[in-house]
Scaffold this active site. Sequence first.
Site, PDB file in Angstrom:
ATOM      1  N   HIS A  55       0.838  -1.195   0.000  1.00  0.00           N
ATOM      2  CA  HIS A  55       0.000   0.000   0.000  1.00  0.00           C
ATOM      3  C   HIS A  55       0.874   1.247   0.000  1.00  0.00           C
ATOM      4  O   HIS A  55       1.858   1.323   0.739  1.00  0.00           O
ATOM      5  CB  HIS A  55      -0.913  -0.011   1.230  1.00  0.00           C
ATOM      6  N   ASP A  88      -3.744   9.097   3.425  1.00  0.00           N
ATOM      7  CA  ASP A  88      -3.918   7.683   3.097  1.00  0.00           C
ATOM      8  C   ASP A  88      -5.246   7.536   2.369  1.00  0.00           C
ATOM      9  O   ASP A  88      -6.294   7.948   2.898  1.00  0.00           O
ATOM     10  CB  ASP A  88      -3.899   6.835   4.369  1.00  0.00           C
ATOM     11  N   CYS A  97      -4.034   2.790  -5.086  1.00  0.00           N
ATOM     12  CA  CYS A  97      -3.427   3.580  -4.016  1.00  0.00           C
ATOM     13  C   CYS A  97      -2.227   4.383  -4.522  1.00  0.00           C
ATOM     14  O   CYS A  97      -2.045   5.548  -4.144  1.00  0.00           O
ATOM     15  CB  CYS A  97      -3.008   2.679  -2.868  1.00  0.00           C
TER      16      CYS A  97
END
Length: 452
Positions: free
Chosen positions: A343, A360, A411
């Site tokens: 991630h 995030d 991501c």
Amino acid sequence: MGAVAINRKRTEDSLNFNQQSPSSQASKKKRRFSFGIVSPDSNKPSSSTISRISRYPDAKAPLRREIHAPSRASLRYALPKPKPNDYSFKRRAFDALRFFTKDKEIIDLGDEEEEPEIEIEIGKEAVCEDSSVEVVDCDVDEKEENVEPSMLDSMSLVRQEAASSLEAYKKLLQSAERRNSKLEALGFEILFNEKRLSQLRQSRPKPVDKPLKVPDEPFIPLTEEEEAEVYNTFSGKNRRKVLVTHANSNIDITGEVLQCLTPSAWLNDEVINVYLELLKERETREPKKYLKCHFFNTFFYKKLVSDSGYNYKAVRRWTTQRKLGYALIDCDMIFVPIHRGVHWTLAVINIRDRKFLYLDSLNGVDSKILNALAKYLGDEAKEKSGKDIDVSSWDMEFVEDLPQQQNGYDCGMFMLKYIDFFSRGLGLYFSQEHMPYFRLRTAKEILRLRAD
């Protein structure tokens, strides 16, 4: 002659022994179950052998049904079960009558002919052979005499239990009263802290609502020629071919490396690092149009915080004046890509607003990253510029109101667009639906080695 006549008579009697005379048939027909009662004529002497034999009943019981102990009495007093080797049904019935001596109960067997009446006397006391069952029937006076003491005993026990429970309740009540003062004090503290928290929330400055003005530059559509070029590089024939080479970073972009920008693919380090170099070059070309930023590559944070912990010496030479041409603390924003296994997230040192940000696309939180960057900024300022920066007063913010990814592979693309829009001085005016377009545009900019 007389002797001969006597013998002849006996012989005739013996010959007629197996033949049933009318009198014997009649006696057999009228014979009933008598429970051992002897008829009045049985005492009369008889010289005939047949008459003597007829006085006694047959060994086999003549009754048509089996006679057991009375059903109600047997259920009530739990009479013993018949043993497998008992004498006979007649014997069992007589054994059952031994347990009853008072009241009488007549059971009619229901035959058309007259049947004997069975008298059952229910005794005052009946005890089974089984020692586990004991039944005692008492008269009314005896019951009253026996019950009253037990009732008094039970009432006294109830009173004792009530008294003990009352004492326990009083003790519990006293302990609760002693705690009331503490509970009131705790309640006051809770109310006080809630009011204080509400006041702090009200005193916090509210963000200024800026008009939503989305510029056109981040969303300029690709031409047909640009789309054709990108799709051509995504084909399998260019997988091992070096498409472009970035001179300053010395990174080769092959067709296989660029495949990470195809739909549903994860971004790799080469594509991310090349794109960050292009953003720095864009700022250099037009310094008035973009903020002054520094873009660390994907390996910086791994060096700064390794398995052994924080280590400033490992990255001390990354930001020398000769390499950068500027001091790091003179920048408006410093971007630090963070790779967490599978991630990508982003940490930002916002020197202009004196805060540390963590972004995030899955709304994650990690204070360890921001604490490490705060310590790094203090060491960097003291090492390179000889300044002491007190970062303890800086805010650490985990940005929540930001575009979120809706899948498991965008991501890296979200992280790059956070950097792109912040370096422009823009808000994050994009969403998940723009990701396919951003993938094509990023591939086009890498192939042209120019970020727009």
